[in-house]
Design an enzyme around this catalytic site. Structure first.
Site, PDB file in Angstrom:
ATOM      1  N   HIS A 343      30.766  39.598  41.358  1.00 15.82           N
ATOM      2  CA  HIS A 343      32.269  38.391  42.039  1.00 15.82           C
ATOM      3  C   HIS A 343      31.362  38.177  43.042  1.00 15.82           C
ATOM      4  CE1 HIS A 343      36.114  37.791  43.602  1.00 15.82           C
ATOM      5  NE2 HIS A 343      36.315  38.011  42.101  1.00 15.82           N
ATOM      6  N   ILE A 349      33.771  39.329  47.311  1.00 17.14           N
ATOM      7  CA  ILE A 349      35.334  39.677  47.809  1.00 17.14           C
ATOM      8  C   ILE A 349      35.761  40.369  47.090  1.00 17.14           C
ATOM      9  CG2 ILE A 349      35.719  37.139  49.807  1.00 17.14           C
ATOM     10  CD1 ILE A 349      36.985  36.152  47.461  1.00 17.14           C
ATOM     11  N   GLY A 352      41.142  40.011  43.278  1.00 21.45           N
ATOM     12  CA  GLY A 352      42.273  39.896  43.815  1.00 21.45           C
ATOM     13  C   GLY A 352      44.063  40.615  43.047  1.00 21.45           C
ATOM     14  N   VAL A 353      42.693  40.559  41.514  1.00 20.90           N
ATOM     15  CA  VAL A 353      43.988  41.607  40.259  1.00 20.90           C
ATOM     16  C   VAL A 353      43.015  42.997  40.222  1.00 20.90           C
ATOM     17  CG1 VAL A 353      43.592  39.895  38.665  1.00 20.90           C
ATOM     18  CG2 VAL A 353      41.753  41.243  39.179  1.00 20.90           C
ATOM     19  N   GLU A 357      46.651  45.923  41.358  1.00 17.45           N
ATOM     20  CA  GLU A 357      45.792  47.246  40.812  1.00 17.45           C
ATOM     21  C   GLU A 357      46.174  47.998  41.424  1.00 17.45           C
ATOM     22  OE1 GLU A 357      45.114  49.916  37.699  1.00 17.45           O
ATOM     23  OE2 GLU A 357      46.074  47.706  37.415  1.00 17.45           O
TER      24      GLU A 357
END
Length: 437
Positions: A343, A349, A352-353, A357
């Site tokens: 990523h 970074i 976002g998901v 979670e």
């Protein structure tokens, strides 16, 4: 009236009558009881007015009725009143008697249902504990009785009555709810075969028996004060007895009880098996009680609560819990996180998901503080008003805050945000369900 909460009686109510087996006059009073009390009988006619738990371990004899004993103190024929309390949705009650056996009434549990309705029901501030049967439980006895409990999302009984030489073989099946119990099960009366009457009298039983409180079967004829209330009244009464005897296990259940030729002996034996199996099941669960006040939970505590494991456990520690409404967790983000490999490896970074979670996991810890939710697992239902406001980088310490917006049963809505220092990294409103694993 919520079916999720425990219930007791709203007031005391009294019934007078004659006992079936002893023939004695008796006054029975149903009284309210506190949360998790269960059902207890009390002999107010004896010194110290001793209690006897409605418990399978207290079963002493089961000939034509179920008898409980605590030392030398006994109560006979407990199944009808216990069946009525269970069928009508009562969880906690004291059953006071000034003799050793409840009044027989008309031989059914309808008089007790009317007594419960007179007293009224009151919801209590504690969840109802119901055991969901997950694997079949089977019992077979030498007298031809077969009882099997199979998984079901409701409590249901299916009974086949088989008389001597196959006479009056009847079948009855129904879900057990207060409405169905009162209408379809409670009115069914006890019955006896004529050839058994003399031996029972010789044993000192059924001294209070008459055609007003029992149906007598002679050959293929039915003798009673009134006609049969149902074509399959005998099978319905057997279902009534099954309900009253099985609650001696101490647990309401979700399951389908399938009984062929049941009786008080096989019923109470199965109640003892159920109690033993429930204890075995509970022993498999690691005991862990979420604290009620402000506290810190370390990673070992978190692992006891959440089912997630590396690399999907997004909470390292719970650093603050305020009542049942707020919870704050911490996630230390390091370059060793597996998702940084792919990523944005040149500019790593946190996805976002995965922040989302992390919010859901802290929300689950918050919801699991409710006793009825312990041991469950959270499933996402929706995420609304999701916003990402700044990147989360390796070396950041993520503070995940969750606050309850609304809880209805096992469905929860929370407002969450992830903070890095004093800055909001992401925020969302989550809705999820907690279900049994």
């Amino acid at each position: 009236m919520s079916a999720d909460a425990q219930h007791t009686l709203a007031s005391a109510a009294t019934l007078e009558g004659t006992s079936l087996h002893t023939g004695a006059k008796v006054t029975l009073t149903l009284k309210p009881a506190p949360v998790d009390h269960g059902f207890k009988f009390r002999r107010v006619d004896l010194p110290d007015q001793p209690f006897i738990d409605a418990d399978a371990d207290k079963v002493q004899t089961v000939e034509r009725a179920t008898t409980l004993a605590e030392g030398s103190v006994k109560v006979h024929t407990v199944e009808h009143v216990l069946s009525a309390l269970t069928g009508m949705g009562v969880d906690n009650a004291v059953i006071e008697m000034d003799a050793n056996e409840p009044p027989i009434g008309d031989g059914s549990s309808r008089p007790f249902v009317e007594l419960i309705k007179k007293a009224g029901l009151a919801a209590q501030d504690a969840p109802r504990k119901i055991w969901e049967i997950r694997e079949p439980i089977h019992q077979e006895t030498g007298d031809g009785s077969l009882i099997t409990i199979v998984p079901s999302k409701t409590f249901r009984v299916s009974v086949t009555n088989v008389g001597p030489d196959g006479r009056f073989t009847q079948y009855f099946s129904s879900e057990v709810t207060p409405e169905l119990y009162e209408k379809e099960i409670a009115p069914a009366r006890t019955f006896v075969y004529y050839e058994d009457v003399k031996p029972l009298l010789e044993k000192g039983l059924i001294k209070g028996g008459s055609l007003e409180n029992a149906v007598v079967v002679r050959g293929n004829e039915v003798m009673s004060k009134e006609a049969l209330r149902f074509p399959n009244e005998f099978a319905r009464h057997k279902a009534l007895d099954v309900i009253g005897d099985l609650i001696l296990s101490g647990k309401r259940m979700l399951g389908h009880v399938i009984a062929i030729k049941p009786g008080h002996g096989p019923n109470s034996k199965l109640a003892a098996t159920l109690k033993r199996e429930y204890g075995r099941m509970r022993s498999l669960a690691a005991p862990f009680s979420l604290p009620r006040g402000e506290t810190v939970l370390d990673i070992n505590d978190v692992l006891k609560i959440l089912p997630h494991r590396y690399p999907f456990l997004m909470v390292d520690r719970i650093i603050d819990m305020v009542g049942d409404s707020k919870c704050t967790g911490v996630k230390n983000v390091t370059i060793n996180e597996p998702y940084f490999i792919g990523h944005f490896p040149g500019h790593p970074i946190m996805p976002g998901v995965l922040q989302l979670e992390a919010m859901a996991q802290v929300s689950s810890v918050l919801m699991l503080r409710k006793p009825e939710n312990q041991g469950k697992i959270g499933y996402f239902m929706s995420a609304d008003n999701v916003k990402w406001r700044r990147p989360v980088l390796p070396g950041d310490t993520l503070h995940i805050e969750a606050e309850v917006i609304k809880i209805r049963g096992s469905i929860g809505q929370t407002r969450c945000r992830c903070m890095v220092g004093n800055e909001v990294a992401s925020e969302a409103e989550l809705k999820f369900a907690l279900v049994a694993q």
